[in-house]
Design a protein around this motif. Structure first.
Motif, PDB file in Angstrom:
ATOM      1  N   HIS A  12       0.855  -1.182  -0.017  1.00 39.81           N
ATOM      2  CA  HIS A  12      -0.064   0.157  -0.151  1.00 39.81           C
ATOM      3  C   HIS A  12       0.776   1.193  -0.064  1.00 39.81           C
ATOM      4  CE1 HIS A  12       1.436  -0.266   4.005  1.00 39.81           C
ATOM      5  NE2 HIS A  12       0.899   0.556   4.403  1.00 39.81           N
ATOM      6  N   LEU A  13       1.873   1.147  -0.051  1.00 38.45           N
ATOM      7  CA  LEU A  13       3.006   2.405   0.082  1.00 38.45           C
ATOM      8  C   LEU A  13       2.927   3.591  -0.735  1.00 38.45           C
ATOM      9  CD1 LEU A  13       6.309   0.441   1.463  1.00 38.45           C
ATOM     10  CD2 LEU A  13       4.563   1.580   2.702  1.00 38.45           C
ATOM     11  N   ARG A  14       2.990   2.847  -2.225  1.00 41.70           N
ATOM     12  CA  ARG A  14       2.654   4.006  -3.023  1.00 41.70           C
ATOM     13  C   ARG A  14       1.307   4.646  -3.030  1.00 41.70           C
ATOM     14  NH1 ARG A  14       4.146   2.260  -8.908  1.00 41.70           N
ATOM     15  NH2 ARG A  14       6.025   1.819  -8.190  1.00 41.70           N
ATOM     16  N   GLU A  15       0.488   4.089  -2.727  1.00 38.74           N
ATOM     17  CA  GLU A  15      -1.059   4.916  -2.670  1.00 38.74           C
ATOM     18  C   GLU A  15      -1.134   5.661  -1.156  1.00 38.74           C
ATOM     19  OE1 GLU A  15      -5.694   3.819  -2.442  1.00 38.74           O
ATOM     20  OE2 GLU A  15      -4.311   2.236  -3.052  1.00 38.74           O
TER      21      GLU A  15
ATOM     22  N   ILE B 200       1.681   7.096   0.263  1.00 41.01           N
ATOM     23  CA  ILE B 200       2.320   8.292  -0.037  1.00 41.01           C
ATOM     24  C   ILE B 200       1.676   9.396  -0.738  1.00 41.01           C
ATOM     25  CG2 ILE B 200       4.425   9.173  -1.071  1.00 41.01           C
ATOM     26  CD1 ILE B 200       5.824   6.637  -0.358  1.00 41.01           C
ATOM     27  N   ALA B 201       0.812   8.992  -1.690  1.00 38.81           N
ATOM     28  CA  ALA B 201       0.059   9.878  -2.444  1.00 38.81           C
ATOM     29  C   ALA B 201      -1.028  10.605  -1.926  1.00 38.81           C
ATOM     30  CB  ALA B 201      -0.310   9.239  -3.923  1.00 38.81           C
TER      31      ALA B 201
ATOM     32  N   THR C  24       7.476   0.862   8.797  1.00 41.49           N
ATOM     33  CA  THR C  24       6.671   1.452   7.893  1.00 41.49           C
ATOM     34  C   THR C  24       6.011   2.943   8.195  1.00 41.49           C
ATOM     35  OG1 THR C  24       5.969  -0.692   7.014  1.00 41.49           O
ATOM     36  CG2 THR C  24       4.443   1.048   6.398  1.00 41.49           C
TER      37      THR C  24
ATOM     38  N   LEU D 247       6.722   6.422   5.992  1.00 40.53           N
ATOM     39  CA  LEU D 247       5.618   7.193   5.645  1.00 40.53           C
ATOM     40  C   LEU D 247       6.015   8.601   6.480  1.00 40.53           C
ATOM     41  CD1 LEU D 247       2.761   4.727   5.718  1.00 40.53           C
ATOM     42  CD2 LEU D 247       3.663   5.711   3.863  1.00 40.53           C
TER      43      LEU D 247
ATOM     44  N   VAL E 235       9.148  10.273   4.457  1.00 43.19           N
ATOM     45  CA  VAL E 235       9.055  10.520   2.960  1.00 43.19           C
ATOM     46  C   VAL E 235       7.642  11.607   2.848  1.00 43.19           C
ATOM     47  CG1 VAL E 235       8.151   9.495   0.937  1.00 43.19           C
ATOM     48  CG2 VAL E 235       9.670   8.143   2.202  1.00 43.19           C
ATOM     49  N   ARG E 236       6.623  11.580   3.341  1.00 40.77           N
ATOM     50  CA  ARG E 236       5.517  12.447   3.248  1.00 40.77           C
ATOM     51  C   ARG E 236       5.711  13.754   3.734  1.00 40.77           C
ATOM     52  NH1 ARG E 236       0.448  11.139   1.896  1.00 40.77           N
ATOM     53  NH2 ARG E 236      -0.320  12.731   3.644  1.00 40.77           N
TER      54      ARG E 236
ATOM     55  N   CYS F 293       7.770  15.428   1.198  1.00 40.85           N
ATOM     56  CA  CYS F 293       6.640  15.791   0.137  1.00 40.85           C
ATOM     57  C   CYS F 293       5.958  16.821   0.468  1.00 40.85           C
ATOM     58  CB  CYS F 293       6.064  14.591  -0.488  1.00 40.85           C
ATOM     59  SG  CYS F 293       7.237  13.208  -1.007  1.00 40.85           S
TER      60      CYS F 293
ATOM     61  N   ARG G  30       3.442  16.671   2.750  1.00 34.14           N
ATOM     62  CA  ARG G  30       1.941  15.978   2.581  1.00 34.14           C
ATOM     63  C   ARG G  30       1.410  16.020   4.094  1.00 34.14           C
ATOM     64  NH1 ARG G  30       3.683  12.995  -2.306  1.00 34.14           N
ATOM     65  NH2 ARG G  30       2.203  13.869  -4.034  1.00 34.14           N
TER      66      ARG G  30
END
Length: 339
Positions: free
Chosen positions: A53-56, A58-59, A73, A77, A80-81, A84, A86
């Motif tokens: 589920h990581l790609r989803e 992150i977006a 995990t 997240l 990385v977020r 970004c 987010r």
């Protein structure tokens, strides 16, 4: 979760593994939009990774993750977020079970500093979170089991014969269910009408049955198996003088007080934040790891059984610890609404 799914009308994603890091804790959530993701345990079950589920994740515009330092995990997240830009929120226990002064408390604090906000389980944790990180928003999603309409006291006073000591939960070593059997064997000598009902299951069931036999109370100890649903469980609470928590108390406290039944709780245990409900007066404290002290607590509740159900306590849980209040806190956090 169903309330949130309905509220967001298909715009909500839920990611969960089928089991907790503690393998005896399983997920029972079944709602639209939920995806079961793979868990890999590491370092002798001291940490874990989740995949699928990581790609989803992150977006997503806003993401809520578990405030659990053992989740690699979650750390990934968060970092990385944040890079970004987010919005990521953390949800869970503000401090380790051992308390805010323990060494690992600073690790949870670091996770919160990386996040854009915190969702706590209780109102007391909300106050503590605001003191620790002034200026960071904090929401409360009270840990709940039932919708408000289902949180009702049991049979009115005088309409039910209350004779039962009730344990609801897993039969695992950490839960110390053997203490309940030992305490009951002492209490029943003074109050022979008492009956012990053990609702649940687990690896210790055979040991508990043998213990009851050895203590000559097997005929008064009933293993009821797993019971689900508020209506089915309500029948057990309707004849209970108390429930009992020999180990750490948590969500079960919300359940028993919602039915208007007090809980006998061992004092010196790493209780979950729901222990703040002791302020309702629905908790009878006893010494930890002491069958004699717990037996006194059981006897006390039996002597006061005519006062049950505790309608004021049930009403408080209905108003503050329902699925609706829990969902409202999560909704407000996702939307960034401060009330």
């Amino acid at each position: 979760m169903q309330i949130l799914v309905d509220t967001f009308d298909g715009d909500l994603r839920l990611f969960v593994s089928d089991r907790h890091l503690d393998r005896t804790v399983k997920s029972g959530v079944r709602v639209p939009g939920l995806r079961t993701v793979r868990m890999v345990r590491l370092f002798g079950d001291r940490a874990f990774l989740q995949f699928g589920h990581l790609r989803e994740a992150i977006a997503l515009e806003t993401l809520i993750i578990d405030l659990n330092p053992r989740s690699i995990t979650a750390w990934l997240l968060l970092v990385v977020r944040r890079a970004c830009r987010r919005r990521t929120l953390v949800w869970g226990h503000l401090h380790p079970r051992a308390g805010s002064a323990t060494r690992t408390a600073s690790i949870r604090h670091a996770m919160r500093r990386l996040a854009a906000g915190t969702i706590s389980y209780t109102y007391s944790d909300q106050d503590a979170a605001r003191r620790e990180l002034p200026g960071q928003p904090v929401w409360v999603a009270t840990n709940a089991l039932y919708r408000a309409e289902d949180i009702q006291p049991g049979a009115p006073r005088g309409t039910a014969e209350r004779t039962d000591v009730l344990y609801v939960g897993r039969f695992e070593p950490a839960k110390k269910v053997d203490l309940v059997v030992r305490a009951f064997a002492v209490a029943v000598q003074e109050n022979p009408h008492l009956r012990l009902r053990l609702v649940g299951g687990g690896s210790q069931q055979q040991n508990l049955a043998e213990l009851a036999e050895n203590l000559s109370v097997a005929d008064k100890v009933h293993f009821e198996g797993w019971v689900d649903g508020v209506e089915a469980l309500g029948k057990y609470y309707a004849t209970a003088v108390c429930s009992v928590s020999p180990g750490f108390a948590g969500l079960g406290l919300t359940q028993t007080l919602g039915f208007g039944v007090p809980m006998v709780v061992a004092r010196d245990e790493p209780h979950s934040p729901e222990i703040e409900l002791a302020g309702t007066g629905g908790v009878i404290w006893v010494d930890s790891d002491s069958p004699a002290s717990m037996a006194e607590g059981l006897q006390s509740t039996f002597q006061q059984r005519d006062l049950l159900p505790a309608e004021d306590v049930s009403r408080f849980v209905r108003q503050q610890y329902s699925a609706e209040t829990m969902a409202q806190g999560l909704h407000d956090a996702l939307k960034g609404i401060q009330r």
